[in-house]
Design a protein around this motif. Structure first.
Motif, PDB file in Angstrom:
ATOM      1  N   ALA A 241       0.836  -1.202   0.000  1.00  0.00           N
ATOM      2  CA  ALA A 241       0.000   0.000   0.000  1.00  0.00           C
ATOM      3  C   ALA A 241       0.875   1.257   0.000  1.00  0.00           C
ATOM      4  CB  ALA A 241      -0.933   0.001   1.205  1.00  0.00           C
ATOM      5  N   LEU A 242       1.946   1.227   0.769  1.00  0.00           N
ATOM      6  CA  LEU A 242       2.877   2.359   0.794  1.00  0.00           C
ATOM      7  C   LEU A 242       3.536   2.529  -0.574  1.00  0.00           C
ATOM      8  CD1 LEU A 242       4.134   4.556   2.553  1.00  0.00           C
ATOM      9  CD2 LEU A 242       5.888   2.911   3.222  1.00  0.00           C
ATOM     10  N   ASP A 243       3.900   1.409  -1.213  1.00  0.00           N
ATOM     11  CA  ASP A 243       4.477   1.467  -2.563  1.00  0.00           C
ATOM     12  C   ASP A 243       3.489   2.086  -3.544  1.00  0.00           C
ATOM     13  OD1 ASP A 243       6.821   0.312  -1.696  1.00  0.00           O
ATOM     14  OD2 ASP A 243       6.352  -1.690  -2.480  1.00  0.00           O
ATOM     15  N   VAL A 244       2.232   1.705  -3.437  1.00  0.00           N
ATOM     16  CA  VAL A 244       1.202   2.265  -4.320  1.00  0.00           C
ATOM     17  C   VAL A 244       1.115   3.777  -4.119  1.00  0.00           C
ATOM     18  CG1 VAL A 244      -1.296   2.402  -4.730  1.00  0.00           C
ATOM     19  CG2 VAL A 244      -0.175   0.172  -4.591  1.00  0.00           C
ATOM     20  N   ALA A 245       1.102   4.216  -2.864  1.00  0.00           N
ATOM     21  CA  ALA A 245       1.020   5.656  -2.584  1.00  0.00           C
ATOM     22  C   ALA A 245       2.210   6.389  -3.204  1.00  0.00           C
ATOM     23  CB  ALA A 245       0.956   5.906  -1.081  1.00  0.00           C
ATOM     24  N   HIS A 246       3.392   5.846  -3.048  1.00  0.00           N
ATOM     25  CA  HIS A 246       4.578   6.491  -3.622  1.00  0.00           C
ATOM     26  C   HIS A 246       4.499   6.506  -5.141  1.00  0.00           C
ATOM     27  CE1 HIS A 246       7.388   6.458   0.070  1.00  0.00           C
ATOM     28  NE2 HIS A 246       6.134   6.443   0.450  1.00  0.00           N
ATOM     29  N   ASP A 247       4.052   5.401  -5.725  1.00  0.00           N
ATOM     30  CA  ASP A 247       3.922   5.330  -7.186  1.00  0.00           C
ATOM     31  C   ASP A 247       2.913   6.358  -7.702  1.00  0.00           C
ATOM     32  OD1 ASP A 247       5.722   3.230  -7.132  1.00  0.00           O
ATOM     33  OD2 ASP A 247       4.221   1.674  -7.512  1.00  0.00           O
ATOM     34  N   VAL A 248       1.804   6.497  -6.992  1.00  0.00           N
ATOM     35  CA  VAL A 248       0.771   7.449  -7.405  1.00  0.00           C
ATOM     36  C   VAL A 248       1.316   8.870  -7.401  1.00  0.00           C
ATOM     37  CG1 VAL A 248      -1.401   8.530  -6.655  1.00  0.00           C
ATOM     38  CG2 VAL A 248      -1.231   6.032  -6.800  1.00  0.00           C
ATOM     39  N   PHE A 249       1.996   9.248  -6.329  1.00  0.00           N
ATOM     40  CA  PHE A 249       2.497  10.627  -6.254  1.00  0.00           C
ATOM     41  C   PHE A 249       3.699  10.850  -7.177  1.00  0.00           C
ATOM     42  CE2 PHE A 249      -0.296  10.530  -2.641  1.00  0.00           C
ATOM     43  CZ  PHE A 249      -0.937  11.763  -2.773  1.00  0.00           C
ATOM     44  N   MET A 250       4.444   9.803  -7.449  1.00  0.00           N
ATOM     45  CA  MET A 250       5.528   9.907  -8.436  1.00  0.00           C
ATOM     46  C   MET A 250       4.923  10.161  -9.817  1.00  0.00           C
ATOM     47  SD  MET A 250       8.719   9.966  -9.137  1.00  0.00           S
ATOM     48  CE  MET A 250       9.633   9.199  -7.831  1.00  0.00           C
ATOM     49  N   ALA A 251       3.831   9.475 -10.114  1.00  0.00           N
ATOM     50  CA  ALA A 251       3.152   9.675 -11.400  1.00  0.00           C
ATOM     51  C   ALA A 251       2.573  11.086 -11.498  1.00  0.00           C
ATOM     52  CB  ALA A 251       2.057   8.627 -11.593  1.00  0.00           C
ATOM     53  N   VAL A 252       2.042  11.600 -10.396  1.00  0.00           N
ATOM     54  CA  VAL A 252       1.536  12.981 -10.391  1.00  0.00           C
ATOM     55  C   VAL A 252       2.679  13.925 -10.759  1.00  0.00           C
ATOM     56  CG1 VAL A 252       0.673  14.854  -8.931  1.00  0.00           C
ATOM     57  CG2 VAL A 252      -0.362  12.585  -8.776  1.00  0.00           C
ATOM     58  N   TRP A 253       3.838  13.714 -10.158  1.00  0.00           N
ATOM     59  CA  TRP A 253       4.992  14.564 -10.434  1.00  0.00           C
ATOM     60  C   TRP A 253       5.410  14.442 -11.905  1.00  0.00           C
ATOM     61  CZ3 TRP A 253       7.281  18.630  -8.675  1.00  0.00           C
ATOM     62  CH2 TRP A 253       8.553  18.979  -9.148  1.00  0.00           C
ATOM     63  N   GLN A 254       5.479  13.232 -12.406  1.00  0.00           N
ATOM     64  CA  GLN A 254       5.929  13.024 -13.777  1.00  0.00           C
ATOM     65  C   GLN A 254       4.952  13.578 -14.808  1.00  0.00           C
ATOM     66  OE1 GLN A 254       6.443   8.788 -13.642  1.00  0.00           O
ATOM     67  NE2 GLN A 254       8.578   8.936 -12.978  1.00  0.00           N
ATOM     68  N   HIS A 255       3.672  13.632 -14.472  1.00  0.00           N
ATOM     69  CA  HIS A 255       2.657  14.089 -15.422  1.00  0.00           C
ATOM     70  C   HIS A 255       2.062  15.439 -15.023  1.00  0.00           C
ATOM     71  CE1 HIS A 255       2.927  10.210 -17.330  1.00  0.00           C
ATOM     72  NE2 HIS A 255       2.739   9.625 -16.167  1.00  0.00           N
ATOM     73  N   ARG A 256       2.780  16.190 -14.218  1.00  0.00           N
ATOM     74  CA  ARG A 256       2.239  17.458 -13.713  1.00  0.00           C
ATOM     75  C   ARG A 256       1.941  18.463 -14.824  1.00  0.00           C
ATOM     76  NH1 ARG A 256       7.628  17.394 -12.749  1.00  0.00           N
ATOM     77  NH2 ARG A 256       8.832  19.251 -13.277  1.00  0.00           N
ATOM     78  N   SER A 257       2.634  18.365 -15.941  1.00  0.00           N
ATOM     79  CA  SER A 257       2.410  19.320 -17.027  1.00  0.00           C
ATOM     80  C   SER A 257       1.064  19.117 -17.723  1.00  0.00           C
ATOM     81  CB  SER A 257       3.545  19.228 -18.053  1.00  0.00           C
ATOM     82  OG  SER A 257       3.565  17.940 -18.634  1.00  0.00           O
ATOM     83  N   VAL A 258       0.434  17.961 -17.533  1.00  0.00           N
ATOM     84  CA  VAL A 258      -0.845  17.702 -18.202  1.00  0.00           C
ATOM     85  C   VAL A 258      -2.016  17.648 -17.213  1.00  0.00           C
ATOM     86  CG1 VAL A 258       0.192  16.511 -20.158  1.00  0.00           C
ATOM     87  CG2 VAL A 258      -0.469  15.204 -18.141  1.00  0.00           C
ATOM     88  N   LEU A 259      -1.848  18.234 -16.061  1.00  0.00           N
ATOM     89  CA  LEU A 259      -2.896  18.214 -15.031  1.00  0.00           C
ATOM     90  C   LEU A 259      -3.932  19.315 -15.215  1.00  0.00           C
ATOM     91  CD1 LEU A 259      -0.790  17.495 -11.805  1.00  0.00           C
ATOM     92  CD2 LEU A 259      -2.138  15.896 -13.157  1.00  0.00           C
ATOM     93  N   GLU A 260      -3.777  20.088 -16.233  1.00  0.00           N
ATOM     94  CA  GLU A 260      -4.639  21.235 -16.482  1.00  0.00           C
ATOM     95  C   GLU A 260      -6.129  20.885 -16.469  1.00  0.00           C
ATOM     96  OE1 GLU A 260      -5.140  23.620 -20.617  1.00  0.00           O
ATOM     97  OE2 GLU A 260      -3.155  23.485 -19.747  1.00  0.00           O
ATOM     98  N   GLY A 261      -6.507  19.717 -16.982  1.00  0.00           N
ATOM     99  CA  GLY A 261      -7.916  19.324 -17.047  1.00  0.00           C
ATOM    100  C   GLY A 261      -8.446  18.717 -15.763  1.00  0.00           C
ATOM    101  N   VAL A 262      -7.597  18.556 -14.761  1.00  0.00           N
ATOM    102  CA  VAL A 262      -8.028  17.927 -13.516  1.00  0.00           C
ATOM    103  C   VAL A 262      -8.841  18.933 -12.705  1.00  0.00           C
ATOM    104  CG1 VAL A 262      -7.266  16.917 -11.333  1.00  0.00           C
ATOM    105  CG2 VAL A 262      -6.088  16.338 -13.457  1.00  0.00           C
ATOM    106  N   VAL A 263     -10.098  18.582 -12.482  1.00  0.00           N
ATOM    107  CA  VAL A 263     -10.991  19.448 -11.716  1.00  0.00           C
ATOM    108  C   VAL A 263     -10.946  19.086 -10.232  1.00  0.00           C
ATOM    109  CG1 VAL A 263     -13.391  20.164 -11.421  1.00  0.00           C
ATOM    110  CG2 VAL A 263     -12.500  19.727 -13.709  1.00  0.00           C
TER     111      VAL A 263
END
Length: 187
Positions: A51-73
């Motif tokens: 579960a901790l690995d999943v949390a880290h993976d999720v936030f790592m993905a947020v960081w890696q894809h931060r440039s395309v978060l514009e549509g996130v409401v």
């Protein structure tokens, strides 16, 4: 201005800014949502390290894809979907490694940032939680709920006592309640 004063939508904007600002925004987002992400993953995977690995993976993905978060409401819905997908991928991997057949997950729709939390997603998470149960518990639970068999019929079919059937169904329901309460954190 404190972390709580910054709205989720503002955090998304800050994540798309300069790197130093984006790192601060990611930290705030992590502090705000990581416990929910971990709890949801833990409820389904039954493994705190995973579960901790999943949390880290999720936030790592947020960081890696931060440039395309514009549509996130809604960051909450976005993180729920990312967590859901990460957990489902881990369950698929477990299934392959353990070489046992479980309910297919290919019916789950891909990520759509404009969509909101739905009954279909909740059903997918419940199916994932059931698939993550130990084989005997899953079998007993499905015999009870899907086939409508009585505890006595299940006990005879599986070759266990009535009390064992009662125990496994009780634990299965308790696990599903945890999943549902974790899902409510994202609504």
């Amino acid at each position: 201005m404190t972390e709580k004063d910054i709205s989720d939508s503002r955090l998304i904007q800050l994540l798309q800014g300069e790197e130093d600002t984006a790192r601060g925004a990611l930290t705030m987002l992590y502090l705000r949502y990581a416990p929910r992400v971990r709890e949801l993953a833990q409820c389904i995977l039954h493994d705190s390290d995973e579960a901790l690995d999943v949390a880290h993976d999720v936030f790592m993905a947020v960081w890696q894809h931060r440039s395309v978060l514009e549509g996130v409401v809604s960051p909450s819905a976005y993180l729920f979907r990312m967590t859901r997908n990460a957990v489902l991928n881990r369950l698929k991997h477990r299934r392959i490694v353990d070489d046992y057949a479980s309910q297919p997950f290919d019916t789950i729709s891909p990520y759509d940032p404009a969509a909101t939390f739905s009954t279909r997603e909740m059903a997918a998470m419940i199916r994932a939680a059931i698939a993550g149960m130990p084989p005997l518990r899953r079998k007993i639970f499905l015999m009870s709920r899907s086939r409508g068999m009585t505890y006595q019929q299940i006990a005879e079919a599986v070759g266990v006592s009535h009390k064992t059937v009662q125990y496994h169904i009780g634990i299965a329901l308790k696990e599903l309640r945890k999943v549902l309460s974790a899902l409510m954190l994202f609504i």
